[in-house]
Write a protein that holds these residues in place. Sequence first.
Motif, PDB file in Angstrom:
ATOM      1  N   GLY A 103     -22.002 -79.513  10.678  1.00  0.00           N
ATOM      2  CA  GLY A 103     -22.685 -80.764  10.152  1.00  0.00           C
ATOM      3  C   GLY A 103     -21.614 -82.077  10.600  1.00  0.00           C
ATOM      4  N   SER A 104     -20.446 -81.977  10.843  1.00  0.00           N
ATOM      5  CA  SER A 104     -19.653 -82.878  11.319  1.00  0.00           C
ATOM      6  C   SER A 104     -18.611 -82.193  12.408  1.00  0.00           C
ATOM      7  N   TRP A 105     -18.162 -83.052  13.168  1.00  0.00           N
ATOM      8  CA  TRP A 105     -17.027 -82.855  14.021  1.00  0.00           C
ATOM      9  C   TRP A 105     -15.735 -83.738  13.923  1.00  0.00           C
ATOM     10  N   THR A 106     -14.701 -83.169  14.172  1.00  0.00           N
ATOM     11  CA  THR A 106     -13.304 -84.146  14.209  1.00  0.00           C
ATOM     12  C   THR A 106     -13.083 -83.835  15.704  1.00  0.00           C
ATOM     13  N   LEU A 107     -13.030 -84.777  16.311  1.00  0.00           N
ATOM     14  CA  LEU A 107     -12.631 -84.812  17.834  1.00  0.00           C
ATOM     15  C   LEU A 107     -11.229 -84.688  17.805  1.00  0.00           C
ATOM     16  N   PRO A 108     -10.694 -84.227  19.260  1.00  0.00           N
ATOM     17  CA  PRO A 108      -9.406 -84.068  19.276  1.00  0.00           C
ATOM     18  C   PRO A 108      -8.574 -85.243  19.186  1.00  0.00           C
ATOM     19  N   GLY A 109      -9.035 -86.437  19.410  1.00  0.00           N
ATOM     20  CA  GLY A 109      -8.222 -87.674  19.183  1.00  0.00           C
ATOM     21  C   GLY A 109      -8.295 -88.149  17.886  1.00  0.00           C
ATOM     22  N   GLY A 110      -9.189 -87.558  16.960  1.00  0.00           N
ATOM     23  CA  GLY A 110      -9.129 -87.768  15.529  1.00  0.00           C
ATOM     24  C   GLY A 110     -10.753 -88.515  14.944  1.00  0.00           C
ATOM     25  N   ARG A 111     -11.512 -88.791  15.875  1.00  0.00           N
ATOM     26  CA  ARG A 111     -12.607 -89.664  15.522  1.00  0.00           C
ATOM     27  C   ARG A 111     -13.572 -88.664  14.822  1.00  0.00           C
ATOM     28  N   TRP A 112     -14.275 -89.114  13.797  1.00  0.00           N
ATOM     29  CA  TRP A 112     -15.296 -88.129  12.889  1.00  0.00           C
ATOM     30  C   TRP A 112     -16.514 -88.489  13.236  1.00  0.00           C
ATOM     31  N   MET A 115     -23.681 -85.623  11.486  1.00  0.00           N
ATOM     32  CA  MET A 115     -24.464 -85.909  10.464  1.00  0.00           C
ATOM     33  C   MET A 115     -23.886 -86.150   9.296  1.00  0.00           C
ATOM     34  N   MET A 116     -22.800 -85.758   8.836  1.00  0.00           N
ATOM     35  CA  MET A 116     -22.163 -86.020   7.522  1.00  0.00           C
ATOM     36  C   MET A 116     -21.391 -87.523   7.615  1.00  0.00           C
ATOM     37  N   ALA A 117     -21.152 -87.625   8.850  1.00  0.00           N
ATOM     38  CA  ALA A 117     -20.279 -89.125   8.916  1.00  0.00           C
ATOM     39  C   ALA A 117     -21.604 -90.221   9.139  1.00  0.00           C
ATOM     40  N   GLU A 118     -22.676 -89.860   9.748  1.00  0.00           N
ATOM     41  CA  GLU A 118     -23.707 -90.859   9.944  1.00  0.00           C
ATOM     42  C   GLU A 118     -24.416 -91.036   8.445  1.00  0.00           C
ATOM     43  N   GLU A 119     -24.610 -90.090   7.676  1.00  0.00           N
ATOM     44  CA  GLU A 119     -25.060 -90.256   6.451  1.00  0.00           C
ATOM     45  C   GLU A 119     -24.060 -90.632   5.514  1.00  0.00           C
ATOM     46  N   ARG A 120     -22.880 -90.992   5.702  1.00  0.00           N
ATOM     47  CA  ARG A 120     -22.007 -91.487   4.612  1.00  0.00           C
ATOM     48  C   ARG A 120     -21.445 -90.386   3.654  1.00  0.00           C
ATOM     49  N   TRP A 121     -21.763 -89.124   3.900  1.00  0.00           N
ATOM     50  CA  TRP A 121     -21.313 -88.361   2.618  1.00  0.00           C
ATOM     51  C   TRP A 121     -20.092 -88.499   1.944  1.00  0.00           C
ATOM     52  N   LEU A 122     -19.037 -89.238   2.431  1.00  0.00           N
ATOM     53  CA  LEU A 122     -17.787 -89.467   1.772  1.00  0.00           C
ATOM     54  C   LEU A 122     -17.991 -90.636   0.735  1.00  0.00           C
ATOM     55  N   ASP A 123     -19.009 -91.288   0.907  1.00  0.00           N
ATOM     56  CA  ASP A 123     -19.320 -92.560   0.292  1.00  0.00           C
ATOM     57  C   ASP A 123     -20.247 -92.235  -0.956  1.00  0.00           C
ATOM     58  N   ARG A 124     -20.894 -90.909  -0.985  1.00  0.00           N
ATOM     59  CA  ARG A 124     -21.720 -90.799  -2.023  1.00  0.00           C
ATOM     60  C   ARG A 124     -21.511 -89.376  -2.752  1.00  0.00           C
ATOM     61  N   PRO A 125     -20.539 -89.586  -3.648  1.00  0.00           N
ATOM     62  CA  PRO A 125     -19.966 -88.570  -4.542  1.00  0.00           C
ATOM     63  C   PRO A 125     -21.016 -87.840  -5.318  1.00  0.00           C
ATOM     64  N   ASP A 126     -22.071 -88.608  -5.912  1.00  0.00           N
ATOM     65  CA  ASP A 126     -23.090 -87.943  -6.889  1.00  0.00           C
ATOM     66  C   ASP A 126     -24.065 -87.060  -6.020  1.00  0.00           C
ATOM     67  N   SER A 164     -29.223 -85.425  14.694  1.00  0.00           N
ATOM     68  CA  SER A 164     -27.745 -85.683  14.574  1.00  0.00           C
ATOM     69  C   SER A 164     -26.815 -84.531  14.975  1.00  0.00           C
ATOM     70  N   ARG A 165     -27.281 -83.380  14.482  1.00  0.00           N
ATOM     71  CA  ARG A 165     -26.666 -82.115  14.791  1.00  0.00           C
ATOM     72  C   ARG A 165     -26.386 -81.801  16.303  1.00  0.00           C
ATOM     73  N   VAL A 166     -27.782 -81.815  17.093  1.00  0.00           N
ATOM     74  CA  VAL A 166     -27.959 -81.518  18.483  1.00  0.00           C
ATOM     75  C   VAL A 166     -26.965 -82.697  19.118  1.00  0.00           C
ATOM     76  N   ALA A 167     -27.073 -83.589  19.046  1.00  0.00           N
ATOM     77  CA  ALA A 167     -26.351 -84.956  19.794  1.00  0.00           C
ATOM     78  C   ALA A 167     -24.877 -84.652  19.586  1.00  0.00           C
ATOM     79  N   SER A 168     -24.419 -84.612  18.221  1.00  0.00           N
ATOM     80  CA  SER A 168     -22.867 -84.450  18.027  1.00  0.00           C
ATOM     81  C   SER A 168     -22.285 -83.121  18.418  1.00  0.00           C
ATOM     82  N   ALA A 169     -23.183 -82.039  18.449  1.00  0.00           N
ATOM     83  CA  ALA A 169     -22.663 -80.894  19.052  1.00  0.00           C
ATOM     84  C   ALA A 169     -22.329 -80.938  20.630  1.00  0.00           C
ATOM     85  N   ALA A 170     -23.287 -81.848  21.335  1.00  0.00           N
ATOM     86  CA  ALA A 170     -23.071 -82.071  22.605  1.00  0.00           C
ATOM     87  C   ALA A 170     -21.827 -83.183  22.908  1.00  0.00           C
TER      88      ALA A 170
END
Length: 214
Positions: A103-112, A115-126, A164-170
């Motif tokens: 659902g999300s990837w952290t790239l070797p350089g640290g960029r997140w 899907m979870m990043a695009e849908e802003r899961w960290l900003d939607r606690p409810d 978004s999963r397909v693209a982010s995996a690639a």
Amino acid sequence: MLLALHGTGGDAAAVVQRWRERWSRFGRRPLRLFCPQLETPYQFLLGRPGKPDPDAGVLADLAEAGHAGPICVQGHSGGAQFAHRFAMRHPRRVACCVALAAGSWTLPGGRWTGMMAEERWLDRPDEHPGFASPAVRAAAARPAAGPIDRIAWMTGCGDADLPSRVASAAGFASALRCAGAAVLETNWHGGHEDEPAYVAAAAVALMEHATRRP
């Protein structure tokens, strides 16, 4: 040794059974299997308040079992998030990493990314409890702790999964190659849970090859 991770809300016992079936069908060597049961936000290598981080627990359990050598790490979906972050946080302990349909990837350089990043899961606690905290945000942007080019990587996603999963995996596979890593990219026809037998066979072959290397 294979460290296999369940997906979000998943069951470690089911992972054990799945890998017993895969290894009996495709494996050629004995397998030691370790499948912990973890709680969100384990995907980011974080424990719940007052509990140790799950990667520390895993390493402690491996040490107690007398296993100090490199391991293979595998996960699908939420388990893939743990698997690739574990490999980047402990690159000297990992011989190979199989991370599929995360659902999300952290790239070797640290960029997140993902899907979870695009849908802003960290900003939607409810909607997504357990993810909205400064610690998760920091962990999502944690770069690799060392060179990852000695790890054998396998990643991919079903072509009918979320775009978004397909693209982010690639994108993750491309970032690994830019970091000098060898990557087996194995995409398949189907949705999120439709992992075909040839993907399992490729994962087993990669693990057996990686653990033979000096």
